[in-house]
Design a protein around this motif. Structure first.
Motif: not given
Length: 249
Positions: A46-53
């Motif tokens: 699993a991987v977490a993603l968020k725009d700008g980070l």
């Protein structure tokens, strides 16, 4: 078999992508929307993603189905010189944490766990040797906290680092216990912390399954009274987190 696995990120509103076939979730991942039911041996990546980070590190979780009865090693504090607020009935850390563990031990045994307990006359390394010898599924050290100026409230829980096998259980245990803690604030919500080798009972070289919880502060009158008045509820809460995590009862 049949256990549901939840994935979470501490980054608010992050998107989590995951795979169950060992492949890279950035390329092949599904977007996580609900708990994943485990029926076979599986590796979740699993991987977490968020725009700008930046993306989170890619994390792997290896789940194996077995019928082993979980073994819990309870290690309440033996610190008898840590004296609490006597006027509300909090005597010493050693006495109160052992009273809590008396209740916790009964609850876990009644739900089918194999439970071992530390001997306060022995030292920490002897406890860890025993915990390893019985192949403990969880080595749980239970303490109350104190502060230099005796003016601090709140709870916290430790694993060794972000890759600890017990990070998920520690997160669940902390979240559930903080739900019943009456003095919620940004200061008291101290959360899951990483000991990074500084605590013997969670240090990876000593145990791969260590968790240490600081229930609350014995030198704060509100925290001390809450622990004295709610030993049963606190022990039940911790037990229920463990029972739910291991799927017994």
């Amino acid at each position: 078999s049949g256990t549901y696995i939840s994935l979470l990120s501490k980054t608010e509103n992050a998107t989590i992508k995951y795979t169950t076939d060992g492949s890279n979730p950035l390329r092949n991942g599904k977007i996580y929307k609900e708990p994943i039911r485990i029926t076979n041996n599986v590796e979740i990546k699993a991987v977490a993603l968020k725009d700008g980070l930046e993306n989170s590190p890619l994390t792997s979780f290896d789940f194996k189905i077995n019928n082993k009865i979980p073994v819990i090693y309870l290690s309440p504090s033996r610190q008898e010189k840590n004296i609490g607020i006597l006027e509300v009935g909090y005597t010493t850390e050693k006495e109160m944490m052992n009273k809590l563990c008396d209740k916790l031990e009964v609850k876990l045994r009644n739900q089918g766990f194999i439970v071992y307990r530390n001997d306060p006359e022995k030292d920490m390394m002897e406890w860890l040797n025993e915990s390893r010898s019985v192949n403990a599924s969880l080595h749980l050290a239970i303490h109350s906290n104190g502060s230099t100026n005796h003016d601090t409230k709140g709870m916290e829980i430790y694993v060794d680092d972000v890759d600890s096998k017990m990070l998920s259980l520690a997160t669940i245990m902390y979240s559930n216990l903080y739900e019943i803690y009456p003095y919620k604030s940004s200061v008291t919500n101290r959360g899951v912390k990483y000991a990074l080798g500084s605590l013997g009972e969670v240090k990876k070289e000593n145990t791969s399954r260590g968790v240490l919880i600081e229930i609350a502060h014995h030198d704060d009158i509100d925290d001390a009274k809450w622990m004295v008045d709610n030993l049963e509820e606190i022990s039940n809460n911790i037990a229920n987190s463990i029972i739910s995590y291991y799927g017994l009862g």
